[in-house]
Design a protein around this motif. Structure first.
Motif, PDB file in Angstrom:
ATOM      1  N   GLY A  56      26.445  49.702  41.852  1.00 60.48           N
ATOM      2  CA  GLY A  56      27.181  50.563  42.767  1.00 60.48           C
ATOM      3  C   GLY A  56      27.579  49.828  44.030  1.00 60.48           C
ATOM      4  N   THR A  85      28.960  50.977  47.648  1.00 62.42           N
ATOM      5  CA  THR A  85      29.302  52.082  48.533  1.00 62.42           C
ATOM      6  C   THR A  85      29.899  51.555  49.827  1.00 62.42           C
ATOM      7  OG1 THR A  85      27.472  53.386  47.663  1.00 62.42           O
ATOM      8  CG2 THR A  85      28.438  54.121  49.755  1.00 62.42           C
ATOM      9  N   THR A  87      29.584  58.557  52.501  1.00 64.37           N
ATOM     10  CA  THR A  87      28.325  59.235  52.224  1.00 64.37           C
ATOM     11  C   THR A  87      27.897  59.058  50.775  1.00 64.37           C
ATOM     12  OG1 THR A  87      29.557  61.273  51.810  1.00 64.37           O
ATOM     13  CG2 THR A  87      28.682  60.936  54.033  1.00 64.37           C
ATOM     14  N   SER A  88      28.835  58.957  49.850  1.00 60.77           N
ATOM     15  CA  SER A  88      28.512  58.766  48.443  1.00 60.77           C
ATOM     16  C   SER A  88      29.773  58.439  47.678  1.00 60.77           C
ATOM     17  CB  SER A  88      27.867  60.018  47.858  1.00 60.77           C
ATOM     18  OG  SER A  88      28.821  61.064  47.784  1.00 60.77           O
ATOM     19  N   ASP A  89      29.578  57.917  46.448  1.00 64.27           N
ATOM     20  CA  ASP A  89      30.733  57.659  45.586  1.00 64.27           C
ATOM     21  C   ASP A  89      31.490  58.948  45.315  1.00 64.27           C
ATOM     22  OD1 ASP A  89      29.763  55.108  45.549  1.00 64.27           O
ATOM     23  OD2 ASP A  89      29.429  55.018  43.380  1.00 64.27           O
ATOM     24  N   ALA A  90      30.737  60.018  45.051  1.00 66.41           N
ATOM     25  CA  ALA A  90      31.368  61.297  44.725  1.00 66.41           C
ATOM     26  C   ALA A  90      32.187  61.816  45.898  1.00 66.41           C
ATOM     27  CB  ALA A  90      30.307  62.318  44.335  1.00 66.41           C
ATOM     28  N   ALA A  91      31.678  61.624  47.102  1.00 65.47           N
ATOM     29  CA  ALA A  91      32.400  62.097  48.284  1.00 65.47           C
ATOM     30  C   ALA A  91      33.705  61.339  48.468  1.00 65.47           C
ATOM     31  CB  ALA A  91      31.524  61.953  49.526  1.00 65.47           C
ATOM     32  N   GLN A  92      33.678  60.026  48.218  1.00 68.85           N
ATOM     33  CA  GLN A  92      34.902  59.253  48.369  1.00 68.85           C
ATOM     34  C   GLN A  92      35.924  59.642  47.304  1.00 68.85           C
ATOM     35  OE1 GLN A  92      34.512  54.998  48.671  1.00 68.85           O
ATOM     36  NE2 GLN A  92      36.726  54.668  48.580  1.00 68.85           N
ATOM     37  N   PRO A 121      35.154  53.547  44.810  1.00 69.37           N
ATOM     38  CA  PRO A 121      33.918  53.144  45.481  1.00 69.37           C
ATOM     39  C   PRO A 121      33.105  52.142  44.670  1.00 69.37           C
ATOM     40  CG  PRO A 121      33.632  55.292  44.482  1.00 69.37           C
ATOM     41  CD  PRO A 121      35.081  54.926  44.288  1.00 69.37           C
ATOM     42  N   ASN A 122      33.509  51.906  43.420  1.00 67.10           N
ATOM     43  CA  ASN A 122      32.780  50.973  42.555  1.00 67.10           C
ATOM     44  C   ASN A 122      33.778  50.094  41.805  1.00 67.10           C
ATOM     45  OD1 ASN A 122      31.036  49.625  40.827  1.00 67.10           O
ATOM     46  ND2 ASN A 122      29.811  51.435  40.375  1.00 67.10           N
ATOM     47  N   ASN A 142      35.235  58.255  54.605  1.00 67.24           N
ATOM     48  CA  ASN A 142      35.799  58.625  53.310  1.00 67.24           C
ATOM     49  C   ASN A 142      37.287  58.944  53.421  1.00 67.24           C
ATOM     50  OD1 ASN A 142      33.583  58.355  51.558  1.00 67.24           O
ATOM     51  ND2 ASN A 142      32.721  60.283  52.285  1.00 67.24           N
TER      52      ASN A 142
END
Length: 232
Positions: free
Chosen positions: A34, A36, A41-46, A190-191, A227
């Motif tokens: 991963g 970031t 805040t997180s991959d999902a948030a981005q 993000p990845n 983000n």
């Protein structure tokens, strides 16, 4: 968006992928890791931030990355390209990966983050009726626009397909694609390592990756490391 791009530069590259088992050699894929971005805040948030922004572009209700018509010519699109693309040209690219890929009739090509389908429709004109173009996008509004464009062009699904999915987890089998293309999308992930791993997975031996994108050339200021800013 302008401030973000002030510390980035355009990148265009074509990378041939070769897998060989000759002479006892094998190529081991790197393990997923991963990445970031600072301030995210997180991959999902981005991903959610990117999806929300590009949904606005698709529905013409906003978005921060749309470029002017002269800029589209500056990054390599011709008048003929823009005529063929029609309303699939939303002005969110930064190059012409189809030209880098050097596509041939009958080939299979996959577009990472296809948006409304501009590069898919250009690719279809190169691979012809015997080829296959697969566009992948995580934004339903973009896919709806791309599918509408495909229907208007009377393109059969055995020739052009638009699939819902993330570029970090491609909805495509192994070793099926001759070329992977991407236009200013990988930078939004993000990845990024995972994106390249997935591209490598779906490519056939001897396949190629053709990418136009932006790269960071120096440290971003703190207010551009959120983000929302990274989604642009």
């Amino acid at each position: 968006a302008h401030a973000t791009r002030a510390v980035r530069r355009m990148l265009a590259l074509r990378v041939p992928f070769a897998r060989t088992h000759a002479m006892g050699m094998t190529v081991e894929k790197p393990r997923p890791r991963g990445v970031t971005p600072p301030g995210a805040t997180s991959d999902a948030a981005q991903r959610a931030s990117v999806a929300a922004d590009y949904a606005k572009v698709a529905t013409q209700s906003g978005g921060c990355c749309v470029s002017s018509t002269p800029n589209r010519f500056a990054i390599g699109y011709t008048e003929a390209d823009r005529k063929l693309a029609g309303d699939a040209d939303l002005g969110v690219g930064c190059g012409t990966p189809v030209r880098l890929a050097g596509l041939m009739p009958g080939e299979t090509v996959l577009d990472l983050g296809c948006g409304a389908g501009i590069d898919c429709f250009l690719a279809q004109s190169d691979v012809g009726e015997t080829g296959l173009v697969i566009g992948v996008d995580m934004t339903p509004d973009m896919l709806a626009k791309a599918r509408e464009g495909s229907t208007k062009r009377n393109l059969p699904t055995h020739n052009v397909q638009f699939r819902l999915g993330e570029i970090e987890n491609l909805p495509c089998g192994d070793n099926l694609v001759d070329a992977v293309i991407s236009n200013c999308v990988i930078n939004l992930s993000p990845n990024k390592l995972r994106v390249l791993q997935e591209s490598f997975r779906v490519l056939r031996p001897g396949g190629r990756l053709a990418v136009t994108d932006v790269v960071q050339t120096k440290e971003l200021p703190e207010h551009l490391r959120t983000n929302q800013a990274l989604s642009c």
